[in-house]
Structure formats: structure tokens, C-alpha cells
Design an enzyme around this catalytic site. Structure first.
Site, PDB file in Angstrom:
ATOM      1  N   ASP A 136     -22.454  56.108 -30.780  1.00  0.00           N
ATOM      2  CA  ASP A 136     -22.129  55.095 -29.762  1.00  0.00           C
ATOM      3  C   ASP A 136     -22.198  55.710 -28.365  1.00  0.00           C
ATOM      4  O   ASP A 136     -21.471  56.652 -28.059  1.00  0.00           O
ATOM      5  CB  ASP A 136     -20.732  54.549 -30.031  1.00  0.00           C
ATOM      6  CG  ASP A 136     -20.414  53.300 -29.244  1.00  0.00           C
ATOM      7  OD1 ASP A 136     -21.049  53.066 -28.197  1.00  0.00           O
ATOM      8  OD2 ASP A 136     -19.523  52.555 -29.681  1.00  0.00           O
TER       9      ASP A 136
ATOM     10  N   MET B  79     -11.096  67.631 -35.332  1.00  0.00           N
ATOM     11  CA  MET B  79      -9.671  67.894 -35.459  1.00  0.00           C
ATOM     12  C   MET B  79      -9.336  69.215 -34.768  1.00  0.00           C
ATOM     13  O   MET B  79      -9.983  70.239 -35.029  1.00  0.00           O
ATOM     14  CB  MET B  79      -9.252  67.981 -36.929  1.00  0.00           C
ATOM     15  CG  MET B  79      -7.758  68.180 -37.115  1.00  0.00           C
ATOM     16  SD  MET B  79      -7.279  68.438 -38.847  1.00  0.00           S
ATOM     17  CE  MET B  79      -7.456  66.782 -39.491  1.00  0.00           C
TER      18      MET B  79
ATOM     19  N   TYR C 207     -10.509  72.966 -40.901  1.00  0.00           N
ATOM     20  CA  TYR C 207     -10.850  72.174 -39.712  1.00  0.00           C
ATOM     21  C   TYR C 207     -12.294  71.697 -39.704  1.00  0.00           C
ATOM     22  O   TYR C 207     -12.917  71.559 -38.658  1.00  0.00           O
ATOM     23  CB  TYR C 207     -10.485  72.929 -38.430  1.00  0.00           C
ATOM     24  CG  TYR C 207      -9.003  73.163 -38.340  1.00  0.00           C
ATOM     25  CD1 TYR C 207      -8.159  72.145 -37.920  1.00  0.00           C
ATOM     26  CD2 TYR C 207      -8.441  74.373 -38.728  1.00  0.00           C
ATOM     27  CE1 TYR C 207      -6.782  72.328 -37.869  1.00  0.00           C
ATOM     28  CE2 TYR C 207      -7.064  74.564 -38.677  1.00  0.00           C
ATOM     29  CZ  TYR C 207      -6.249  73.542 -38.258  1.00  0.00           C
ATOM     30  OH  TYR C 207      -4.890  73.721 -38.215  1.00  0.00           O
TER      31      TYR C 207
ATOM     32  N   ASP D 187     -13.400  67.787 -44.726  1.00  0.00           N
ATOM     33  CA  ASP D 187     -13.465  68.941 -45.620  1.00  0.00           C
ATOM     34  C   ASP D 187     -12.631  68.688 -46.877  1.00  0.00           C
ATOM     35  O   ASP D 187     -12.023  67.628 -47.038  1.00  0.00           O
ATOM     36  CB  ASP D 187     -13.018  70.210 -44.885  1.00  0.00           C
ATOM     37  CG  ASP D 187     -11.579  70.164 -44.387  1.00  0.00           C
ATOM     38  OD1 ASP D 187     -10.719  69.492 -45.017  1.00  0.00           O
ATOM     39  OD2 ASP D 187     -11.289  70.817 -43.366  1.00  0.00           O
TER      40      ASP D 187
ATOM     41  N   HIS E 126     -21.669  48.230 -34.782  1.00  0.00           N
ATOM     42  CA  HIS E 126     -21.473  48.977 -33.542  1.00  0.00           C
ATOM     43  C   HIS E 126     -19.984  49.143 -33.273  1.00  0.00           C
ATOM     44  O   HIS E 126     -19.235  48.175 -33.301  1.00  0.00           O
ATOM     45  CB  HIS E 126     -22.146  48.223 -32.382  1.00  0.00           C
ATOM     46  CG  HIS E 126     -21.909  48.860 -31.062  1.00  0.00           C
ATOM     47  ND1 HIS E 126     -21.397  48.154 -29.999  1.00  0.00           N
ATOM     48  CD2 HIS E 126     -22.095  50.118 -30.632  1.00  0.00           C
ATOM     49  CE1 HIS E 126     -21.284  48.972 -28.966  1.00  0.00           C
ATOM     50  NE2 HIS E 126     -21.714  50.159 -29.330  1.00  0.00           N
TER      51      HIS E 126
ATOM     52  N   TYR F 159      -5.251  61.942 -38.169  1.00  0.00           N
ATOM     53  CA  TYR F 159      -4.943  61.205 -39.401  1.00  0.00           C
ATOM     54  C   TYR F 159      -4.725  59.718 -39.118  1.00  0.00           C
ATOM     55  O   TYR F 159      -5.201  58.860 -39.869  1.00  0.00           O
ATOM     56  CB  TYR F 159      -3.695  61.763 -40.087  1.00  0.00           C
ATOM     57  CG  TYR F 159      -3.849  63.147 -40.681  1.00  0.00           C
ATOM     58  CD1 TYR F 159      -5.029  63.555 -41.295  1.00  0.00           C
ATOM     59  CD2 TYR F 159      -2.800  64.052 -40.643  1.00  0.00           C
ATOM     60  CE1 TYR F 159      -5.155  64.821 -41.842  1.00  0.00           C
ATOM     61  CE2 TYR F 159      -2.917  65.319 -41.193  1.00  0.00           C
ATOM     62  CZ  TYR F 159      -4.091  65.696 -41.792  1.00  0.00           C
ATOM     63  OH  TYR F 159      -4.217  66.947 -42.333  1.00  0.00           O
TER      64      TYR F 159
END
Length: 152
Positions: A69, A79, A136, A30, A22, A118
Site C-alpha cells: 500500500d 516487531m 523476531y 516465525d 486494498h 499482537y
């Protein structure tokens, strides 16, 4: 082949999904994402792959086994597009639809600036690269919990 397991979930991915706890986060990326170098800095320390599929297809497979979650507002992140952070390209809309379908409700896909993405990715549990070639097509998903079955 296993019963009731999406065939895109190979042994390495299944291992990671099962090993995650958890609050652990995975990166789904990609083909342009620096997947191998980022994966080396994650908890798992190696790159996982679900090849020859889009990020939407990989999202569907992952969310068939992993809950998101519900305790945090950013359990699903995307992104941002450099220079146009409010734009949501088709690849991200497709993943949003898969998330909403898996969770049975509208679920926020929180935008994250590229360089911040990143840095967060390096602290994740693992990176799963896909065959997604559209720009993206990079996301982070945080594992939730499955409640116990109540028996009376």
C-alpha cells in the site's frame, strides 16, 4: 503447479492474497509467534502456512503477487526487539532487502512494540506462519492496488 506463480504460494495463501482488498493487512510470522490463537481472531479466522522457509523467502513469494500500500506510511512493519527497539536483527534486514527488491526502492519497515504488534495482528486479514526459527521474524504487510492498464 502454475506458470509464473511462486511455488511457495499454496492454494490457501493464494486464496487469501486474492480475497484481500486494498488496505487489508497480513501477518507473516516465525515459529514462536502465537500464530494459531491470533489467526482465530483475524478476518479469515484460520491459520495459513508456508512451511520450511524463512520469513524472507515467504516475503519474496508474497510480494511477487501482492503490491504494498503506497497510501500509508506503515505498509510494512516489523516487531521490535524487547528492551532494544532500535536493533534490527539479520532476519529483519533480510526481509527489508526483499521488500526493497520487490518494490524497486527503499521502503520503510516500521518498528512496532511487541504487545502492540499482537493487537494489530488480531485485526489483520490473515496470519501466515513460516518455518522461520530466528527470533523476531514477525512482520505485517498491507495490500496496495494495481493500477489499470491504460490503452490508447
Amino acid at each position: 503447479m502454475l506458470k509464473n506463480v511462486n511455488p511457495l504460494l499454496n492454494a490457501d495463501v493464494l486464496y487469501a492474497l486474492r480475497a484481500m482488498g486494498h488496505g487489508d493487512r497480513l501477518v507473516l510470522c516465525d515459529t514462536n509467534f502465537p500464530a494459531d490463537s491470533v489467526a482465530r481472531e483475524t478476518v479469515l479466522g484460520k491459520l495459513l502456512r508456508i512451511d520450511a522457509v524463512t520469513t524472507a523467502e515467504a516475503t519474496r513469494a508474497i510480494l511477487s503477487a501482492m503490491p504494498l500500500d503506497t497510501f500509508i506510511p506503515d505498509a510494512a512493519m516489523r516487531m521490535e526487539i524487547v528492551g532494544n527497539p532500535t536493533e534490527v536483527p539479520a532476519v529483519q534486514k533480510e526481509v527489508q532487502a526483499e521488500i526493497d527488491k520487490a518494490e524497486g526502492k527503499s521502503w520503510p519497515l516500521v518498528p512496532v512494540e511487541r504487545m502492540a504488534f499482537y493487537e494489530i495482528a488480531k485485526k489483520s486479514y490473515c496470519v501466515i506462519a513460516t518455518g522461520e526459527r530466528r527470533f523476531y521474524g514477525c512482520f505485517m504487510l498491507t495490500k496496495g492496488v494495481i493500477p489499470p492498464e491504460v490503452k490508447y
